[in-house]
Design a protein around this motif. Structure first.
Motif, PDB file in Angstrom:
ATOM      1  N   GLY A  12     -18.345  14.899   3.119  1.00  6.50           N
ATOM      2  CA  GLY A  12     -18.768  15.036   4.507  1.00  6.50           C
ATOM      3  C   GLY A  12     -20.255  15.282   4.616  1.00  6.50           C
ATOM      4  O   GLY A  12     -20.932  14.705   5.451  1.00  6.50           O
ATOM      5  N   ILE A  16     -22.921  12.642   6.423  1.00  9.20           N
ATOM      6  CA  ILE A  16     -23.841  13.029   7.487  1.00  9.20           C
ATOM      7  C   ILE A  16     -25.286  12.850   7.050  1.00  9.20           C
ATOM      8  O   ILE A  16     -26.116  12.377   7.811  1.00  9.20           O
ATOM      9  CB  ILE A  16     -23.553  14.465   7.953  1.00  9.20           C
ATOM     10  N   ALA A  19     -26.167   9.211   7.301  1.00 12.25           N
ATOM     11  CA  ALA A  19     -26.338   8.826   8.702  1.00 12.25           C
ATOM     12  C   ALA A  19     -27.677   9.301   9.238  1.00 12.25           C
ATOM     13  O   ALA A  19     -28.365   8.578   9.954  1.00 12.25           O
ATOM     14  CB  ALA A  19     -25.196   9.394   9.548  1.00 12.25           C
ATOM     15  N   LEU A  37     -23.911   3.970  12.843  1.00 14.50           N
ATOM     16  CA  LEU A  37     -22.760   4.696  12.323  1.00 14.50           C
ATOM     17  C   LEU A  37     -22.568   4.414  10.847  1.00 14.50           C
ATOM     18  O   LEU A  37     -22.837   3.307  10.370  1.00 14.50           O
ATOM     19  CB  LEU A  37     -21.482   4.275  13.057  1.00 14.50           C
ATOM     20  N   ILE A  99     -13.165   7.705   8.576  1.00 15.30           N
ATOM     21  CA  ILE A  99     -14.257   8.644   8.831  1.00 15.30           C
ATOM     22  C   ILE A  99     -15.411   7.890   9.491  1.00 15.30           C
ATOM     23  O   ILE A  99     -15.705   6.760   9.097  1.00 15.30           O
ATOM     24  CB  ILE A  99     -14.756   9.269   7.510  1.00 15.30           C
ATOM     25  N   SER A 101     -19.468   8.769  11.229  1.00 15.22           N
ATOM     26  CA  SER A 101     -20.509   9.734  11.560  1.00 15.22           C
ATOM     27  C   SER A 101     -21.761   8.964  11.951  1.00 15.22           C
ATOM     28  O   SER A 101     -22.050   7.917  11.374  1.00 15.22           O
ATOM     29  CB  SER A 101     -20.797  10.623  10.348  1.00 15.22           C
ATOM     30  N   ASP A 103     -24.722   8.115  15.380  1.00 15.96           N
ATOM     31  CA  ASP A 103     -25.156   8.227  16.769  1.00 15.96           C
ATOM     32  C   ASP A 103     -24.678   7.031  17.571  1.00 15.96           C
ATOM     33  O   ASP A 103     -24.759   5.897  17.114  1.00 15.96           O
ATOM     34  CB  ASP A 103     -26.686   8.284  16.843  1.00 15.96           C
ATOM     35  N   ARG A 108     -23.893  12.300  19.459  1.00 14.45           N
ATOM     36  CA  ARG A 108     -23.497  12.460  18.051  1.00 14.45           C
ATOM     37  C   ARG A 108     -22.028  12.089  17.904  1.00 14.45           C
ATOM     38  O   ARG A 108     -21.195  12.515  18.701  1.00 14.45           O
ATOM     39  CB  ARG A 108     -23.714  13.927  17.654  1.00 14.45           C
ATOM     40  N   VAL A 109     -21.705  11.294  16.903  1.00 17.49           N
ATOM     41  CA  VAL A 109     -20.330  10.873  16.638  1.00 17.49           C
ATOM     42  C   VAL A 109     -19.868  11.466  15.317  1.00 17.49           C
ATOM     43  O   VAL A 109     -20.539  11.322  14.297  1.00 17.49           O
ATOM     44  CB  VAL A 109     -20.233   9.327  16.552  1.00 17.49           C
ATOM     45  N   ILE A 110     -18.746  12.159  15.362  1.00 21.59           N
ATOM     46  CA  ILE A 110     -18.076  12.619  14.151  1.00 21.59           C
ATOM     47  C   ILE A 110     -16.597  12.373  14.381  1.00 21.59           C
ATOM     48  O   ILE A 110     -16.006  12.904  15.331  1.00 21.59           O
ATOM     49  CB  ILE A 110     -18.343  14.107  13.855  1.00 21.59           C
ATOM     50  N   PHE A 111     -16.007  11.520  13.557  1.00 19.10           N
ATOM     51  CA  PHE A 111     -14.598  11.139  13.707  1.00 19.10           C
ATOM     52  C   PHE A 111     -13.931  11.207  12.349  1.00 19.10           C
ATOM     53  O   PHE A 111     -14.489  10.775  11.350  1.00 19.10           O
ATOM     54  CB  PHE A 111     -14.513   9.706  14.261  1.00 19.10           C
ATOM     55  N   ARG A 112     -12.730  11.750  12.335  1.00 15.68           N
ATOM     56  CA  ARG A 112     -11.932  11.798  11.100  1.00 15.68           C
ATOM     57  C   ARG A 112     -10.468  11.783  11.510  1.00 15.68           C
ATOM     58  O   ARG A 112     -10.029  12.639  12.278  1.00 15.68           O
ATOM     59  CB  ARG A 112     -12.250  13.049  10.304  1.00 15.68           C
TER      60      ARG A 112
END
Length: 131
Positions: A12, A16, A19, A37, A99, A101, A103, A108-112
């Protein structure tokens, strides 16, 4: 030789960091339009990651044009990605984790999300996140 095992915490952090390093410094006007992304899939100890930029579509994503199109249609909301509706998937548990991560137009994009198998992953995320 034993394979190197990556923990989610280090993965993780690395995701990040990638990114953030790939996102250029921009003014507030252009930052609102930036879409960058890092998208990944983890399955059976195998991690695959690609980059996606939109406007114009580019990066290492194999289907950047269609990925940018569906991302735009969903307004950057991963829950609204159409995937492959109507796909019938087998009832086999072989989990894969998607997953993302980066913009999306200044947000801000964070997906899991973990799916039961590859078919279910595609049914919910294609063409944005695929193996």
């Amino acid at each position: 030789m034993r394979p190197r095992i990556k923990t989610m915490s280090s993965m993780g952090v690395a995701l990040i960091a990638v990114a953030m390093m790939g996102a250029p410094t921009a003014t507030a006007t252009t930052a609102a339009q930036e879409i960058f992304l890092v998208l990944g899939v983890q399955a059976r100890g195998i991690d695959r990651f690609v980059t996606l930029r939109c406007d114009p579509p580019s990066g290492t994503h194999p289907h950047s044009e269609s990925a940018c199109r569906v991302l735009g249609e969903a307004g950057g909301d991963f829950a609204k990605i159409p995937g492959q509706p109507g796909t019938l998937c087998p009832d086999i548990y072989d989990p894969v984790t998607a997953i993302a991560s980066g913009d999306y137009q200044g947000a801000r994009v964070i997906f899991r999300q973990t799916y039961p198998n590859r078919c279910d992953l595609a049914r919910h995320t294609a063409p944005l996140i695929e193996l």
